[in-house]
Each structure stands twice: as structure tokens, then as C-alpha cells.
Design an enzyme around this catalytic site. Sequence first.
Site, PDB file in Angstrom:
ATOM      1  N   HIS A 356       0.797  -1.235   0.000  1.00  0.00           N
ATOM      2  CA  HIS A 356       0.000   0.000   0.000  1.00  0.00           C
ATOM      3  C   HIS A 356       0.822   1.273   0.000  1.00  0.00           C
ATOM      4  O   HIS A 356       0.253   2.366   0.104  1.00  0.00           O
ATOM      5  CB  HIS A 356      -0.931   0.052   1.207  1.00  0.00           C
ATOM      6  CG  HIS A 356      -1.988  -0.991   1.210  1.00  0.00           C
ATOM      7  ND1 HIS A 356      -3.251  -0.773   0.720  1.00  0.00           N
ATOM      8  CD2 HIS A 356      -1.971  -2.267   1.626  1.00  0.00           C
ATOM      9  CE1 HIS A 356      -3.967  -1.868   0.850  1.00  0.00           C
ATOM     10  NE2 HIS A 356      -3.209  -2.791   1.400  1.00  0.00           N
ATOM     11  N   LYS A 544      -8.177  13.985   4.922  1.00  0.00           N
ATOM     12  CA  LYS A 544      -7.346  12.786   4.876  1.00  0.00           C
ATOM     13  C   LYS A 544      -6.305  12.918   5.981  1.00  0.00           C
ATOM     14  O   LYS A 544      -6.226  13.977   6.632  1.00  0.00           O
ATOM     15  CB  LYS A 544      -6.660  12.637   3.521  1.00  0.00           C
ATOM     16  CG  LYS A 544      -5.969  13.930   3.041  1.00  0.00           C
ATOM     17  CD  LYS A 544      -5.347  13.786   1.676  1.00  0.00           C
ATOM     18  CE  LYS A 544      -6.324  13.888   0.520  1.00  0.00           C
ATOM     19  NZ  LYS A 544      -6.672  12.647  -0.136  1.00  0.00           N
ATOM     20  N   ARG A 545      -5.502  11.853   6.220  1.00  0.00           N
ATOM     21  CA  ARG A 545      -4.440  11.970   7.207  1.00  0.00           C
ATOM     22  C   ARG A 545      -3.542  13.160   6.865  1.00  0.00           C
ATOM     23  O   ARG A 545      -3.354  13.494   5.683  1.00  0.00           O
ATOM     24  CB  ARG A 545      -3.591  10.678   7.214  1.00  0.00           C
ATOM     25  CG  ARG A 545      -4.271   9.515   7.888  1.00  0.00           C
ATOM     26  CD  ARG A 545      -4.610   9.806   9.323  1.00  0.00           C
ATOM     27  NE  ARG A 545      -3.424   9.953  10.127  1.00  0.00           N
ATOM     28  CZ  ARG A 545      -2.845   8.973  10.826  1.00  0.00           C
ATOM     29  NH1 ARG A 545      -3.387   7.759  10.826  1.00  0.00           N
ATOM     30  NH2 ARG A 545      -1.770   9.193  11.542  1.00  0.00           N
ATOM     31  N   LYS A 550       1.058  14.547   1.357  1.00  0.00           N
ATOM     32  CA  LYS A 550      -0.301  14.846   0.901  1.00  0.00           C
ATOM     33  C   LYS A 550      -0.495  16.354   0.683  1.00  0.00           C
ATOM     34  O   LYS A 550      -1.481  16.805   0.134  1.00  0.00           O
ATOM     35  CB  LYS A 550      -1.328  14.310   1.892  1.00  0.00           C
ATOM     36  CG  LYS A 550      -1.325  12.773   1.985  1.00  0.00           C
ATOM     37  CD  LYS A 550      -2.353  12.272   2.976  1.00  0.00           C
ATOM     38  CE  LYS A 550      -2.244  10.787   3.260  1.00  0.00           C
ATOM     39  NZ  LYS A 550      -2.919   9.929   2.272  1.00  0.00           N
ATOM     40  N   THR A 652      -8.346   6.791  -1.782  1.00  0.00           N
ATOM     41  CA  THR A 652      -9.691   6.240  -1.932  1.00  0.00           C
ATOM     42  C   THR A 652     -10.740   7.330  -1.701  1.00  0.00           C
ATOM     43  O   THR A 652     -11.851   7.222  -2.214  1.00  0.00           O
ATOM     44  CB  THR A 652      -9.939   5.056  -0.969  1.00  0.00           C
ATOM     45  OG1 THR A 652      -9.370   5.373   0.297  1.00  0.00           O
ATOM     46  CG2 THR A 652      -9.315   3.782  -1.502  1.00  0.00           C
ATOM     47  N   LYS A 656     -14.513   8.452  -3.480  1.00  0.00           N
ATOM     48  CA  LYS A 656     -15.757   8.761  -2.749  1.00  0.00           C
ATOM     49  C   LYS A 656     -16.316  10.116  -3.188  1.00  0.00           C
ATOM     50  O   LYS A 656     -17.519  10.276  -3.401  1.00  0.00           O
ATOM     51  CB  LYS A 656     -15.488   8.769  -1.241  1.00  0.00           C
ATOM     52  CG  LYS A 656     -15.107   7.398  -0.703  1.00  0.00           C
ATOM     53  CD  LYS A 656     -14.530   7.435   0.709  1.00  0.00           C
ATOM     54  CE  LYS A 656     -13.837   6.111   1.001  1.00  0.00           C
ATOM     55  NZ  LYS A 656     -12.898   6.171   2.131  1.00  0.00           N
TER      56      LYS A 656
HETATM   57  C1  26W Z   1       4.167   0.470  10.005  1.00  0.00           C
HETATM   58  C2  26W Z   1       3.472   1.720   9.877  1.00  0.00           C
HETATM   59  C3  26W Z   1       2.517   1.762   8.731  1.00  0.00           C
HETATM   60  C4  26W Z   1       1.164   1.836   9.007  1.00  0.00           C
HETATM   61  C5  26W Z   1       0.276   1.888   7.970  1.00  0.00           C
HETATM   62  C6  26W Z   1       2.970   1.705   7.448  1.00  0.00           C
HETATM   63  C7  26W Z   1       2.073   1.749   6.410  1.00  0.00           C
HETATM   64  C8  26W Z   1       0.730   1.845   6.664  1.00  0.00           C
HETATM   65  C9  26W Z   1      -0.267   1.868   5.542  1.00  0.00           C
HETATM   66  C10 26W Z   1       0.176   0.988   4.420  1.00  0.00           C
HETATM   67  C11 26W Z   1      -0.539   3.262   5.084  1.00  0.00           C
HETATM   68  C12 26W Z   1      -1.785   3.368   4.245  1.00  0.00           C
HETATM   69  O1  26W Z   1      -2.886   3.372   4.758  1.00  0.00           O
HETATM   70  N1  26W Z   1      -1.612   3.494   2.941  1.00  0.00           N
HETATM   71  C13 26W Z   1      -2.717   3.906   2.093  1.00  0.00           C
HETATM   72  O2  26W Z   1      -3.403   2.765   1.623  1.00  0.00           O
HETATM   73  C14 26W Z   1      -4.549   3.145   0.865  1.00  0.00           C
HETATM   74  C15 26W Z   1      -5.300   1.893   0.516  1.00  0.00           C
HETATM   75  O3  26W Z   1      -4.599   1.145  -0.420  1.00  0.00           O
HETATM   76  C16 26W Z   1      -4.139   3.953  -0.350  1.00  0.00           C
HETATM   77  O4  26W Z   1      -5.300   4.377  -1.012  1.00  0.00           O
HETATM   78  C17 26W Z   1      -3.317   5.159   0.065  1.00  0.00           C
HETATM   79  O5  26W Z   1      -2.825   5.820  -1.070  1.00  0.00           O
HETATM   80  C18 26W Z   1      -2.165   4.724   0.945  1.00  0.00           C
HETATM   81  O6  26W Z   1      -1.483   5.849   1.459  1.00  0.00           O
END
Ligand code: 26W
Length: 811
Positions: A356, A544-545, A550, A652, A656
Site C-alpha cells: 500500500h 485525509k491523514r 499529501k 480512496t 468517494k
Molecule cells: C508500520 C506503519 C505503517 C502503518 C500503515 C505503514 C504503512 C501503513 C499503511 C500501508 C498506510 C496506508 O494506509 N496506505 C494507504 O493505503 C490506501 C489503501 O490502499 C491507499 O489508497 C493510500 O494511497 C495509501 O497511502
Amino acid sequence: MLKIDKETFKKDYEEKFIEIHGKDLSEGTDYNKYEALASLTRDYVVKTWINTNKRYDITREKQVYYFSMEFLLGRLLDNALSNLGIRDICKEALNDLNINLDALEILEEDQGLGNGGLGRLAACFLDSMASLNIPGHGCGIRYKYGFFEQKIIDGSQVEAPDEWLKNGNVWAIKKSDKAQIVKFGGKVDMFSENGKIKFNHTKYEPVLAVPYDIPIIGYKNEVVNTLRLWSAEPLYDEFDFSSFSRGDHLKAIEYKNSIEAISQVLYPDDSFYEGKMLRLKQQYFFVSAGIQSIIRHFRTHVGSLKDLDERIAIHINDTHPTLAIPELMRIFMDEENFSWDEAWRMTTNIISYTNHTILAEALEKWPVEMFKSLLPRIYMIVEEINRRFCEELWNKYIGQWDKISKMAIISDGYVKMAHLAIVGSHSVNGVAKLHTEILKKQEMADLYYFYPKKFNNKTNGITHRRWLMRANPQLTDLLKETIGDSFIKHPTDMEAFEAYAGNRIVQERLQNIKFSNKKKLAEYLKFNQGISINPNSLFDVQVKRIHAYKRQVLNCLRIMELYRRLIENPNLDIIPRTFIFAGKAAPGYYLAKNTIELINAVANKINNDSRVNEKIKVVFVPNYRVSVAEAIIPAADLSEQISTTTKEASGTSNMKFMMNGAITIATLDGANIEIRDEVGDENIVIFGMTKKEVLDYYHKGGYSAWDMVNRDYRIKQVTEDIVNGFYCSDKEKFKSIYEHLITYNDEFFVLKDFDSYLKAQKRVDSLYRDSSKWQSMCAINIAHSGVFSSDRTIQEYATGIWGSGYLYKNL
Ligand code: 26W
């Protein structure tokens, strides 16, 4: 679909109320009424749930398990009533009892066990699997505290614990009889038995994993799948107390606390990895419990585990559940006596992995020493996987030691989880076309060239049942009136709506629907934040976050630039806008928190300046979560998707917004590209650097933020305004943002894209002036949003990766 009439419902409801509250309905609070309704709804679900499980056991169709550290479900009551097909009956029945269903629904706490995109995607996927008759279940952690509650105090983010369980939770059913034991630490001895090597794990710390099952209800199709969330409990029977003095109950309490800590909190870090032992413990905890329970189920219902890979698929949502690979190997070999080769064949056939993010700081790698001491047997298996993998590499890349060590699973004292996930699975997918391309050609290039067939793309999606039908009932009605209701089952049928894009009546309806959603949002903000906004202004939204890539800062800087222009010329002819922001910053991410402070300081200044108030306002909505998104997104005119090109894997919320008829202003990043391809250049506003420009700068250097400042007086002005006391008397307050932009040379090219962004915003203004043109663009966006339903995505996963969903349909 559940068949129930209004009178029966009323009777059931009144009985339920008395049963759980021990008093009469007339004496109940609204919350009591909500509880009774949720509890009754769950009862209705249970029968279908049991039947679904029975059917799965009989048909023996392939079961999919979606393993994820996060599931951001939001509220469940409305979803349950709608999917059961009884929401209308329920609404009428409650009306007769003088109860307003909508008022009860908003009393439900969001189930917020996720950070952002990845967690919400998992929730959308569960909804789609159930609705498409795919036997797919979730597996995760039942955190006692969900994602923190964000309060804004004096313009800054303050975090409070999210006590989502304080009033109990009706949806989850605790299944104590299905508890599993997970073992941490200890030592592993090898011995030989009948010529076979065996392993004896002793002195470990046992943890009891107790499952809580949540029903995932398909849309009017008699399917109820399961989301199983694990909670950690101490297990005194197995614990080795011999080292403690008799009656040392302090030690026992310490033990209890340390165990319960495992499922206590969700790490609030999104795209930022920290090597915390507790997180590794969480990962093994739910993965081991989940896999043991799957295996136990198959042992009881099928018997032999031979060919288990034809019966189940396990999908890992990012690398967080990657330990599923060595855990499966351990069970196959140590407990089921399979050979390494047979265990490996089945494991790789069972596991598939989604990446992701390509942000380097998000890639998980665990220090070998930590890994080994926490999971000694699992480490041995990972070491052996690595040894065999490196052997293959040696044979192919003779003498290329650098390349091999870069590709290895264990190197430089770390276990690299993405490498383990790729080696130990049969499918690796990215979440949008560009992201997959970057994975293949850049981030994971060596592994891609070694395993080209494993890599594939599955562009993300969102469930249209929640994000259109629930969040925007008026738009849903308009679609039904114009194109019929086939889009509910086949969301790409929404394309037929394009034929109405030029229709003046439909355009007017669209405008009215948007206005009504905007008015509702304005009322919500007035009620919750005491702020007045004008529903006739253009709602310009970035939710968003909060993250540097971003680029909320880019958005904020152009508001600052516009404000300067308006002060100079209050008669400036612009479309009045309300700028809406929302999002949480990771508690340890200083720059992101500082960005929230800057937005709030800008809001404070602008909103109190009567010279410009008729034209612009800025709002930061606190505590962004699923239910807040459901209120904001249908009210948006403009969707801000402005990440640095190449950095947003997919996004995503972009989908929406589009589905709710907002126009997107975007960089060519993530799924924005696919949105552009769907609607055409004339129905989206694109700006900013190309992928090539960005990559060239990253690889070859040559970018200078100072040049940007010196070349463009507007950039000079707005960057100075960050630190000259214009927004805050404490000139140091936003120093970190200033330094990130100037001193550290603007890692995410905010200043580089500034001019192009301003021009794009100007284009938005002129498009919006032509209301008929704008509404036709909205209609085209809505019409083309069907491919971004997660139903399409899940169908692609089912046929392209899991090999599931056939059997039942052919029966
Ligand atoms: C270990 C810390 C950590 C925690 C969460 C590393 C990475 C993450 C996630 C992978 C971050 C995340 O939510 N990524 C998002 O995933 C969405 C669903 O696929 C995408 O639409 C977003 O672009 C992406 O930032």
C-alpha cells in the site's frame, strides 16, 4: 432478505427493549432505544449468519481470509438494516412509536480500529465480499482503544483515548470456546524422532487469544460473513510461576498487564514504521491465533489438511500480517508433519500480499535480535526461507553479492518484511496502475525481475452501498429515477447517467441535492463547532491523514496567497469559497501537527476579518473519522487530491468524492490518473509535476526551493507570512514548516507546484461560474464512478488472485 412486517417488528422491538433494560420503552433514553434496536437487529442477523456458515461447510467452497491490522468499519446499524432490507419497515415502525431512526443511528460510536486508507479499504472489501456472495472473512485485533480521538484546543491537536467500548458493543459475539494459545519467547530445542528433526518449544510466555466475531452482512442476499477480532487475555494455567516466590501476586498482575497490553492500542502511525516490540507482538498474536483457528476449523470439518491450498486463501493487507507465512510453515511442519517442500508449496499458494505504500519510512523491518528473542521458532523458519531463497539467487546471479544482499530477506541485521511477503506468496499487488508500475520498475525492481509473474495491479475501490446509497440518499434516488436501480448490483451501470449530463432538469436536481447536503453540513458545523458557513459558497475540501506528502501545506499556502490578494483588493472577483480541512496527525509527527496549527491559525485570522468574510472562510473539522466523512463528502463541490506525484499509492477518498459528484483538482498521482482516464481531461482539473520530473529530481537532484522563492514574489510573500508574525505573534510557531520548505529544500515540491496549482484553482473558478457546465461535469463524474466500486476490485481479487467465488455460483 429478511421478511418482516411492521407490526411484528414493533412487537419484537418493545419486547427487546424490556428484556435488555428491565423497564418500559416510555422510560427509556435515546441511547437505551439505540441499544435495543441494535441488539434486535443483531438477533435478526444471527440466524442467517449460522446458515451461511453451515452452507460454507457443506459446499466446501474456497474460503478467503483477509488478514489486516486495521478495520475501519465506522457505524454498523444503518448498514445492517439496509443490507437486511428492513430499514424502511424499521423506520416506519419506530415512527409509530414516536422514535426517529436517524436520531438513534447517530448515537452509535464509530468502530474506528484503523488509521486511514488501508483500514477503510479492508472494511469496504468485507462489505463487497459479503455482497458478492464470496466467502470472505476478516481477521484482526480487537483493540480496546481505537484510533485516538482528536480534539483541537487553541488551534492544536490534542489526543484523547478512543474509548469505543465504554458502553459495550452489541455487534461482537465473544467466542470463548474458540480461543487459541499464542506462544512468545522461550527456547526451542531440536531433537530427532524416528529419523525426523523435531522442535520442542519451552519456557515460553503463553497468551490466550479470545475471538470476538462481528457479522458482515451482504446486501440483501442472505449472506453473513465474519470479521474475527482477537483479544489478548492472560492464561494462568499454563504460565510458569515456578520462578516466583509463592503468592507473589504482584508478578501475576504484571503478567496480566503485559498480556493485556497486546490488544490495548492501535498504533496511530500511518506510513511510518517504528521498530516497537509491542507491534511485532501484536502482529504475531493475531496472525498465529487466526491461522490456528482456520486450521482447527478445517481439521474438524474436512479432516485432512492435504490440499488445504485449494480450500483457503489468505490475503495479507500490507506487510503487517506477513508472519502468516512462517506461522503456516510452522504448523504444517511441526504440527502436521508435512515436509518442507510440501509445506512451502501450500503456503505460497495460500498467501497473497498487497503493498500500500512506497514510502521508504513505512517499510517494516525488524531487528534480528528482537525478532529472534520474541519468536524463536518463527525466526528459525524465516532464516531457512532466506537461506533457500539466497541459494536460488546465487545460482542465478553468480557473484553479484551486492544485488543478492539487497534482495535477501535478512540482511544488515534486519528481517525485511516486504521481501518475506514477496518470496512467500504467489501474488503481489499494488493498489493503482501507477503505484504498481513504480513497485515493479523502482521500489521492488530486483524482486519483480526475479518473480515477474507474481506482480499485478488491483486498483482500489470503495463500497457504493455506504459511500453513495447511505451517505447520499437523495443522489441515489435521482439515479434510480433516471437510470433505474440496476447500478445497485452492477455499479458500472451508472454510466447510463452520462446521457443526462446535458439535461437541464437533471442538472438542477443535482445542484439542489448538493445544496441540501451543504446545508446539512453547515448545520452540523454550526451545532458542533459554532461556526457559520455559507452553503452558497463553493465547498473546497481536503480531508485525509495529515502528511507532508499529501501537501495540506500547499492548500494552505494558496489560501494565504488568496487572502493577501483580497486584502489588497476587497473587490476581487472570485467565487466565494469555504475551505474545509479535516484529518489526524500521528502524535509523534511534529511537522504534521504543526500543519494543523498553521491551518487553524490561518482560519482564525481569516474568519475574523470582516473585509474578506463574505468571500472566504476556513474550517478545520476535528476528529475526522468514517461518520464525519459521510457528512462531509456528499457536501463537497471540489475534491483536493494534491499529493506529490508518485507518493500516493492510490487514494480512496478521491473515489468517494467523485461518486458524490464533486469535481477533482489533482496531480497525476495514484488513482487520480485512472479517474482522469475515466472522465476525460475536460472533467477533472489536473496540475503539477509529471512523474518523470519528480523522479528525475529525486535521482539526479537539481531542485532548489530558494530559486522558487526568488523567482516568484507570491511564493516569497506566503513563505514569509509563515514566520513573520502575520498569523501568529509567536514567529517561531510555524518554523518547522518554513524550514521543511526552505532550509531542507522542500522534499515534496510544494513550491515547485505552487504556480501550477494556482492556475488550476483559477480554472476551477471559471468552470464553477458556468453552473450548467459544472453540473454536467458532476454528472459525468458520477456516471463514471462505478468502476471504482470495491465490487469491481473484489471481483478482480477473487478471479485473479484467490480463485474463489466460483463454486457457490455454479451450484
Ligand atoms: C508500520 C506503519 C505503517 C502503518 C500503515 C505503514 C504503512 C501503513 C499503511 C500501508 C498506510 C496506508 O494506509 N496506505 C494507504 O493505503 C490506501 C489503501 O490502499 C491507499 O489508497 C493510500 O494511497 C495509501 O497511502
